[in-house]
Write an enzyme that holds these catalytic residues in place. Sequence first.
Site, PDB file in Angstrom:
ATOM      1  N   ARG A 497       0.821  -1.215   0.000  1.00 24.13           N
ATOM      2  CA  ARG A 497       0.000   0.000   0.000  1.00 24.13           C
ATOM      3  C   ARG A 497       0.856   1.266   0.000  1.00 24.13           C
ATOM      4  O   ARG A 497       0.542   2.234  -0.672  1.00 24.13           O
ATOM      5  CB  ARG A 497      -0.913   0.030   1.240  1.00 24.13           C
ATOM      6  CG  ARG A 497      -2.154  -0.822   1.059  1.00 24.13           C
ATOM      7  CD  ARG A 497      -3.110  -0.636   2.235  1.00 24.13           C
ATOM      8  NE  ARG A 497      -4.301  -1.468   2.062  1.00 24.13           N
ATOM      9  CZ  ARG A 497      -5.397  -1.091   1.424  1.00 24.13           C
ATOM     10  NH1 ARG A 497      -5.447   0.104   0.882  1.00 24.13           N
ATOM     11  NH2 ARG A 497      -6.427  -1.903   1.314  1.00 24.13           N
ATOM     12  N   GLU A 530      -2.193  -8.639   3.427  1.00 17.26           N
ATOM     13  CA  GLU A 530      -3.647  -8.582   3.643  1.00 17.26           C
ATOM     14  C   GLU A 530      -4.300  -9.826   3.069  1.00 17.26           C
ATOM     15  O   GLU A 530      -3.922 -10.313   2.016  1.00 17.26           O
ATOM     16  CB  GLU A 530      -4.246  -7.335   2.979  1.00 17.26           C
ATOM     17  CG  GLU A 530      -3.714  -6.033   3.556  1.00 17.26           C
ATOM     18  CD  GLU A 530      -4.334  -4.813   2.886  1.00 17.26           C
ATOM     19  OE1 GLU A 530      -5.442  -4.950   2.313  1.00 17.26           O
ATOM     20  OE2 GLU A 530      -3.709  -3.730   2.922  1.00 17.26           O
ATOM     21  N   GLU A 541     -10.026  -0.863  -5.761  1.00 19.64           N
ATOM     22  CA  GLU A 541      -9.294  -0.068  -4.767  1.00 19.64           C
ATOM     23  C   GLU A 541      -7.875   0.225  -5.275  1.00 19.64           C
ATOM     24  O   GLU A 541      -7.354   1.331  -5.094  1.00 19.64           O
ATOM     25  CB  GLU A 541      -9.249  -0.804  -3.425  1.00 19.64           C
ATOM     26  CG  GLU A 541      -8.654   0.051  -2.316  1.00 19.64           C
ATOM     27  CD  GLU A 541      -8.606  -0.658  -0.972  1.00 19.64           C
ATOM     28  OE1 GLU A 541      -8.292   0.021   0.020  1.00 19.64           O
ATOM     29  OE2 GLU A 541      -8.859  -1.879  -0.917  1.00 19.64           O
ATOM     30  N   ASP A 598     -12.087   7.354 -11.585  1.00 20.94           N
ATOM     31  CA  ASP A 598     -12.337   8.764 -11.287  1.00 20.94           C
ATOM     32  C   ASP A 598     -11.242   9.609 -11.947  1.00 20.94           C
ATOM     33  O   ASP A 598     -10.357  10.141 -11.282  1.00 20.94           O
ATOM     34  CB  ASP A 598     -12.359   8.971  -9.764  1.00 20.94           C
ATOM     35  CG  ASP A 598     -12.816  10.364  -9.394  1.00 20.94           C
ATOM     36  OD1 ASP A 598     -13.674  10.910 -10.116  1.00 20.94           O
ATOM     37  OD2 ASP A 598     -12.318  10.921  -8.393  1.00 20.94           O
ATOM     38  N   HIS A 809     -17.298   1.465   2.060  1.00 23.12           N
ATOM     39  CA  HIS A 809     -16.254   0.676   1.401  1.00 23.12           C
ATOM     40  C   HIS A 809     -16.397   0.962  -0.092  1.00 23.12           C
ATOM     41  O   HIS A 809     -17.211   0.333  -0.772  1.00 23.12           O
ATOM     42  CB  HIS A 809     -16.461  -0.829   1.651  1.00 23.12           C
ATOM     43  CG  HIS A 809     -16.112  -1.271   3.026  1.00 23.12           C
ATOM     44  ND1 HIS A 809     -14.828  -1.213   3.531  1.00 23.12           N
ATOM     45  CD2 HIS A 809     -16.885  -1.792   4.026  1.00 23.12           C
ATOM     46  CE1 HIS A 809     -14.818  -1.672   4.762  1.00 23.12           C
ATOM     47  NE2 HIS A 809     -16.055  -2.030   5.091  1.00 23.12           N
ATOM     48  N   CYS A 811     -14.607   0.218  -2.593  1.00 28.19           N
ATOM     49  CA  CYS A 811     -14.263  -0.854  -3.527  1.00 28.19           C
ATOM     50  C   CYS A 811     -15.403  -1.851  -3.693  1.00 28.19           C
ATOM     51  O   CYS A 811     -15.423  -2.619  -4.650  1.00 28.19           O
ATOM     52  CB  CYS A 811     -12.976  -1.557  -3.119  1.00 28.19           C
ATOM     53  SG  CYS A 811     -12.942  -2.032  -1.400  1.00 28.19           S
TER      54      CYS A 811
END
Length: 843
Positions: A497, A530, A541, A598, A809, A811
């Site tokens: 991340r 994760e 995401e 986006d 959330h 995603c």
Amino acid sequence: SRMNRATAKKLIERYFQQLTEGCGNTSCTNEFCASFQGFQPLDKNAAAAKALDLFKANAKLCDYYPSIKLRADNVEMGNKMSTEDFSGTLKVDHEFYVRSVQAVFKISVCFGVSDIHYLTEHTVCSILTSCEEKGDYSALVRVVGRIFSNSDALMKSFRKDEFDTTKNLDSVKPAEQQSGEDSSAASLPDPALNGGLDSCEVAVDLDSVRRVYDKLLSIDQVEAALVNALIFLTPNVELDLEYLDVYETNPDYLNIFLIVMENSNLHSPEYLEVALPQFCKAMSKLPVSALARLSKLWSKYSLPRLRRMMETFQQLITFTVVSNEYDSDNLVNDDETVVAATKCLKVVFYASILGGDVDMEHNDEDEEDSDSDELTLHELLGEERLYKKGPRVDPLEKELGVRTVDSIRPLIPFEDFINESLNDVIEMDKDFTFFKVDAETKFSFQSCPFILSAITKNQGLYYDNRISMYSERRLTALYSMVQGQQPNPYLKLKVRRDHIIDDALVRLEMISMENPSDLKKQLFVEFEGEQGVDEGGVSKEFFQLVLEEIFNPDIGMFTYDDNTKLFWFNSSSLENEAQYTLIGIVLGLAIYNNCILDVHFPMVVYRKLMGKKGTFLDLSDSHPVLYQSLKELLEYTGNVEEDMMLTFQISHTDLFGNPILYDLKEQGDQIAVTKANRQEFVDLYADYILNTSVETQFKAFKKGFLMVTSESPMKYLFRPEEVELLICGSRKLDFEALERTTDYDGGYTKDTQVIKDFWETIHSFSDEQKRLFLQFTTGTDRAPVGGLGKLKMIIAKNGSDTDRLPTSHTCFNALLLPEYSSKEKLRERLLKAITYAEGFGML
């Protein structure tokens, strides 16, 4: 009128000779010919009377009789009728002859010119006047029916090169036209047609045709004759075109289609059943050179005329679709009428492009890799047709030398060519197979993408993407069997991340160099450390986080305009090209994996991706302030050189605010901008801003995009604004549709009070607040292709009444909503959450 009497007399003589001497053909089948085996001989007076009857009835004349030379010099027309016999050998009663000719003259005038082998405006007006006087239109019906049902006769009708009959029409014009009034706007000359039509000049006098239709279509019996004539005409025309190459032999064959399409009633019910479907089938058999000629010619028509043609074909498609039931065994692709009308509509579509604002220049030639001589594995497996490379080229587009992407503004908006009824019944999985595999034997509506909505085309793209993904998985399995490796059917990205850009860049760069076809596999993202299986949410995401970082102004890859809220390439960026290639790959992957992003680019970015260069007009949304300044320069009426004091040297600031000078031409600082060269200055300025200054960055960006999409039919199917729709989604937000398709979890249902309060609150929001809510819940303020109903939003219960804000959330398009005690509290908490939320999802 003297000419009409002479012609009538000539025709009667020919019938008389046929009845007395025959045509000379021993196998004649005409029962009114002396050469016919069962013919009963007539005496000369009986033959003369019968000749007049045949003339009145417009009976068949044999083709083989000897030509008769009229001794017109011995015949004085008018009230004095000669007793000269018809053929020079027969004497007939003088009074009988005069009475007979006078009795039939009012009708005989209808067969005025060239033995009725074709029509002219003068002929029609003469017939019409006679018929109006008698109150009987049967003669007009007969001649119209005969000419309009015969391809040769219709092709020769209404020629420009006929003598100018309009000067002699005073005697036959209706009274209201003699007074100078025009009975209909349709009869006015079309000014666009009076200018030259270049290579598309035709022999038909279209203004004359329009005036004739204007008169004929007001008479019911004639309308019926036109319908029946078209039904009789079109099967023969279709056969001529399919088997005899008539157009190549005689390009004037196109006249038939020009004349028929001027009929403004073609869309009416009496044509829709049989006549118009047959006409469309015949027209679709025209060679591409003829269709291109039609398209160029129609592009010169006035907008109402072109729109009428478009609506005629659309109405036929809609009428046929709603009148039938289609299923997997009875596909709309096999409906000859719908297919033929769609092909005809394509001609009008390109006419609309040619007749509008079009830019056939400013093309950015793609650096296509030359085809390798080596056989690919697909070819070895015999699958090259399914996975063939290279963009398709439409034959009509190629013939015309214009592409859809060249259109700046068509005469008729692109949206008007979409047929919703048709889109509802197309089975895109089958249509895709026809498009990709059976193009030679089966018709695919994707060969006419203008008629398909973005939603339908997106389905086609989905099948293409999934087949490519399946193909890559299959090849991976084959390679792994040969090499003894474990197959990897997905494009796997494992990223941290806090190092998402670096990790993604390294991995994707490695893939693009070693095996770029891996980019066509389904994306599978894993965040290091994760747990979780990527069913689409993790990929979404990943896209959001990559975009958030890449478009961060601090990185400096893109500049942001606060007024337009759009990003543009930073020409002074210090980042290397690989970063821009990454964002291109990300956009391609988003399309490939059906995920909207986006992203906020001006439309010129998508036009450039589709192969066009940016021009002055593109500045209007990418750089509106500069566009307005340059527009004012072009429109300035004063002394440009003295008042503006501009040169061909411009300046702009770099990343650090330092001024940079650039010469638009060599020694630009020495060349003043004047009224004479200001257009050149504007064009060069726009070219610098949109193309030259960002060439390195955009080339890398486009390279990444094409790595994923180069073999896709996207470029063939979609216009630039539709590509934006694929990547970014739609600006149209239908929250009613979102409410209908939302799912609930954690104990909520659509009847729970807080849910009812929630939807009442959402529907009361302003447009801006609705966009903020969408951004908060899904990560973008736009709807996916097909609308908000396709979003699959989930509202889950997140505890009982509390002061906590709602969370999301993004995603998974999930809103976590506490069960607030009142509608007012829900509104206040929700507004606070969507207004102050920064970045992407709250969780």
